[in-house]
Design an enzyme around this catalytic site. Structure first.
Site, PDB file in Angstrom:
ATOM      1  N   SER A   1       0.866  -1.187   0.000  1.00  0.00           N
ATOM      2  CA  SER A   1       0.000   0.000   0.000  1.00  0.00           C
ATOM      3  C   SER A   1       0.892   1.223   0.000  1.00  0.00           C
ATOM      4  O   SER A   1       2.059   1.149   0.410  1.00  0.00           O
ATOM      5  CB  SER A   1      -0.852  -0.007   1.278  1.00  0.00           C
ATOM      6  OG  SER A   1      -1.465   1.242   1.471  1.00  0.00           O
TER       7      SER A   1
ATOM      8  N   TYR B   1      -1.673  -1.092  10.855  1.00  0.00           N
ATOM      9  CA  TYR B   1      -1.837  -1.352   9.411  1.00  0.00           C
ATOM     10  C   TYR B   1      -0.668  -0.758   8.620  1.00  0.00           C
ATOM     11  O   TYR B   1      -0.054  -1.442   7.793  1.00  0.00           O
ATOM     12  CB  TYR B   1      -3.167  -0.782   8.914  1.00  0.00           C
ATOM     13  CG  TYR B   1      -3.348  -0.965   7.429  1.00  0.00           C
ATOM     14  CD1 TYR B   1      -3.599  -2.231   6.898  1.00  0.00           C
ATOM     15  CD2 TYR B   1      -3.241   0.116   6.553  1.00  0.00           C
ATOM     16  CE1 TYR B   1      -3.736  -2.416   5.522  1.00  0.00           C
ATOM     17  CE2 TYR B   1      -3.383  -0.061   5.180  1.00  0.00           C
ATOM     18  CZ  TYR B   1      -3.633  -1.328   4.667  1.00  0.00           C
ATOM     19  OH  TYR B   1      -3.752  -1.508   3.317  1.00  0.00           O
TER      20      TYR B   1
HETATM   21  N1  LIG Z   1      -8.783  -0.658  -0.796  1.00  0.00           N
HETATM   22  C1  LIG Z   1      -7.783   0.143  -0.489  1.00  0.00           C
HETATM   23  O1  LIG Z   1      -7.967   1.362  -0.316  1.00  0.00           O
HETATM   24  C2  LIG Z   1      -6.379  -0.412  -0.413  1.00  0.00           C
HETATM   25  C3  LIG Z   1      -5.316   0.488  -0.511  1.00  0.00           C
HETATM   26  C4  LIG Z   1      -4.009   0.007  -0.451  1.00  0.00           C
HETATM   27  C5  LIG Z   1      -3.787  -1.341  -0.275  1.00  0.00           C
HETATM   28  N2  LIG Z   1      -4.834  -2.200  -0.160  1.00  0.00           N
HETATM   29  C6  LIG Z   1      -4.522  -3.615   0.047  1.00  0.00           C
HETATM   30  O2  LIG Z   1      -5.074  -4.365  -1.004  1.00  0.00           O
HETATM   31  C7  LIG Z   1      -5.307  -5.698  -0.569  1.00  0.00           C
HETATM   32  C8  LIG Z   1      -6.694  -6.116  -0.991  1.00  0.00           C
HETATM   33  O3  LIG Z   1      -7.636  -5.294  -0.304  1.00  0.00           O
HETATM   34  P1  LIG Z   1      -9.016  -4.821  -0.926  1.00  0.00           P
HETATM   35  O4  LIG Z   1      -9.027  -3.364  -0.944  1.00  0.00           O
HETATM   36  O5  LIG Z   1      -9.332  -5.571  -2.158  1.00  0.00           O
HETATM   37  O6  LIG Z   1      -9.979  -5.265   0.287  1.00  0.00           O
HETATM   38  P2  LIG Z   1     -11.301  -6.145   0.342  1.00  0.00           P
HETATM   39  O7  LIG Z   1     -12.261  -5.729  -0.713  1.00  0.00           O
HETATM   40  O8  LIG Z   1     -11.728  -6.061   1.771  1.00  0.00           O
HETATM   41  O9  LIG Z   1     -10.784  -7.609   0.000  1.00  0.00           O
HETATM   42  C9  LIG Z   1      -9.993  -8.333   0.894  1.00  0.00           C
HETATM   43  C10 LIG Z   1      -9.902  -9.766   0.431  1.00  0.00           C
HETATM   44  O10 LIG Z   1      -9.134 -10.495   1.399  1.00  0.00           O
HETATM   45  C11 LIG Z   1      -9.920 -11.595   1.891  1.00  0.00           C
HETATM   46  N3  LIG Z   1      -9.581 -11.836   3.291  1.00  0.00           N
HETATM   47  C12 LIG Z   1      -9.759 -10.986   4.340  1.00  0.00           C
HETATM   48  N4  LIG Z   1      -9.364 -11.579   5.472  1.00  0.00           N
HETATM   49  C13 LIG Z   1      -8.934 -12.828   5.145  1.00  0.00           C
HETATM   50  C14 LIG Z   1      -8.425 -13.926   5.891  1.00  0.00           C
HETATM   51  N5  LIG Z   1      -8.277 -13.841   7.216  1.00  0.00           N
HETATM   52  N6  LIG Z   1      -8.076 -15.039   5.223  1.00  0.00           N
HETATM   53  C15 LIG Z   1      -8.249 -15.134   3.879  1.00  0.00           C
HETATM   54  N7  LIG Z   1      -8.730 -14.136   3.118  1.00  0.00           N
HETATM   55  C16 LIG Z   1      -9.067 -12.988   3.753  1.00  0.00           C
HETATM   56  C17 LIG Z   1     -11.370 -11.140   1.689  1.00  0.00           C
HETATM   57  O11 LIG Z   1     -12.243 -12.208   1.551  1.00  0.00           O
HETATM   58  P3  LIG Z   1     -13.073 -12.887   2.758  1.00  0.00           P
HETATM   59  O12 LIG Z   1     -13.688 -11.778   3.543  1.00  0.00           O
HETATM   60  O13 LIG Z   1     -14.017 -13.759   2.036  1.00  0.00           O
HETATM   61  O14 LIG Z   1     -12.075 -13.655   3.542  1.00  0.00           O
HETATM   62  C18 LIG Z   1     -11.260 -10.426   0.340  1.00  0.00           C
HETATM   63  O15 LIG Z   1     -11.257 -11.370  -0.707  1.00  0.00           O
HETATM   64  C19 LIG Z   1      -5.055  -5.693   0.940  1.00  0.00           C
HETATM   65  O16 LIG Z   1      -3.794  -6.236   1.230  1.00  0.00           O
HETATM   66  C20 LIG Z   1      -5.115  -4.214   1.297  1.00  0.00           C
HETATM   67  O17 LIG Z   1      -4.332  -3.930   2.446  1.00  0.00           O
HETATM   68  C21 LIG Z   1      -6.124  -1.769  -0.240  1.00  0.00           C
END
Ligand SMILES: NC(=O)c1ccc[n+]([C@@H]2O[C@H](COP(=O)([O-])OP(=O)(O)OC[C@H]3O[C@@H](n4cnc5c(N)ncnc54)[C@H](OP(=O)(O)O)[C@@H]3O)[C@@H](O)[C@H]2O)c1
Length: 260
Positions: free
Chosen positions: A139, A152
């Protein structure tokens, strides 16, 4: 299923789901992991239309035995992972002193421990084949401290440091490591973190998960060591290198706070 596949963690929604679509369109077989079996099944049905094999494994990767369980299952089934995408992660918003301990440790368990263990498990077979790609979704939080999301931000700083270090160690092996850094992105992340009303998401603005995933996909396929999604995010990440740390930290807090 055929012998090679791309393994994507956190593929039931958000950036991981968009990445899965891109890999499927380019005819990669997939192994998709997340906790929600039903959502994974829906994604599999959709992506199989591209003529690829999609295996889903519902697992809580924050649980200690999960990474080894996953590795052992794929070994038993003879599935070689050509690309490992460590995408699953979450953030929790709030002052550290008041944050429930399971939220504190849960972020470390998923964002750091599971990512590190999966990499440690899947890397040696890639080195032996002299071919493989690893993508770590960090991130822009990796570039500065994050008051109100202290744990985080620190987990993502770990991911950046870890990725760059092992990319150096692996330079002659045929295996690439890409640290991919999105900024604010429209997914379920902000809701899960409890920061939907932050200045970051309300005022600074977020990118679409589709666009972010495309940036990440290109970076991993080009074998780039570090990629930041979005020109504005790249600029912010660069500016943190020259501004005083205290000022960077204060701005980081202001952005995380609730918008008026
Ligand atoms: N969105 C942002 O603003 C942003 C910015 C920078 C970086 N990121 C990073 O991008 C990555 C993806 O995030 P996203 O934004 O796509 O979030 P998201 O929509 O909340 O998706 C998270 C994914 O991870 C899975 N997950 C969560 N906890 C888990 C666990 N304990 N075991 C296995 N799977 C798990 C969730 O599925 P289930 O709930 O079904 O387990 C979902 O598929 C993360 O590493 C996040 O830190 C996001």
């Amino acid at each position: 299923m055929s012998a090679t596949a791309v393994l994507i963690t956190g593929a039931s929604g958000g950036i991981g789901y968009e990445l899965a679509k891109l890999f499927a369109r380019d005819h990669h077989n997939l192994v998709l992991v997340a906790r929600s079996a039903d959502k994974l099944a829906q994604v599999a049905t959709e992506l199989q239309a591209h003529g690829v094999t999609v295996k889903t494994i519902a697992l809580d990767l924050a649980a200690t035995p999960a990474p080894k369980f996953l590795f052992d299952q794929l070994q038993r089934e003879g599935i070689a992972i050509e690309i490992l995408v460590n995408n699953a992660g979450f953030g929790a918003f709030g002052e550290f002193a008041q944050m429930p301990i399971d939220e504190v440790l849960g972020q470390i368990d998923l964002n750091i421990r599971a990512l590190t263990e999966l990499t440690r498990l899947f890397l040696p077979p890639m080195i032996a084949r002299r071919s493989g790609r690893i993508m770590h979704v960090a991130s822009t939080a990796a570039f500065q401290p994050g008051p109100l999301m202290a744990v985080y931000y620190a987990t993502k700083a770990y991911v950046l440091s870890f990725s760059e270090a092992i990319a150096n160690e692996l330079s002659d092996t045929g295996v690439t490591v890409t640290c991919f850094c999105p900024g604010a992105t429209h997914t379920d992340f902000a809701k899960r973190a409890g920061m939907e009303n932050s200045r970051l998401f309300k005022q600074v603005g977020a990118m679409s998960a589709e666009k972010v995933a495309l940036d990440g996909y290109r970076a991993v396929m080009e074998g780039r060591g570090l990629a930041i999604s979005g020109a504005h995010n790249w600029l912010v990440a660069q500016s943190t290198r020259f501004a005083p740390r205290k000022m960077v930290t204060a701005i980081s807090r202001w952005i995380a706070e609730k918008a008026d």
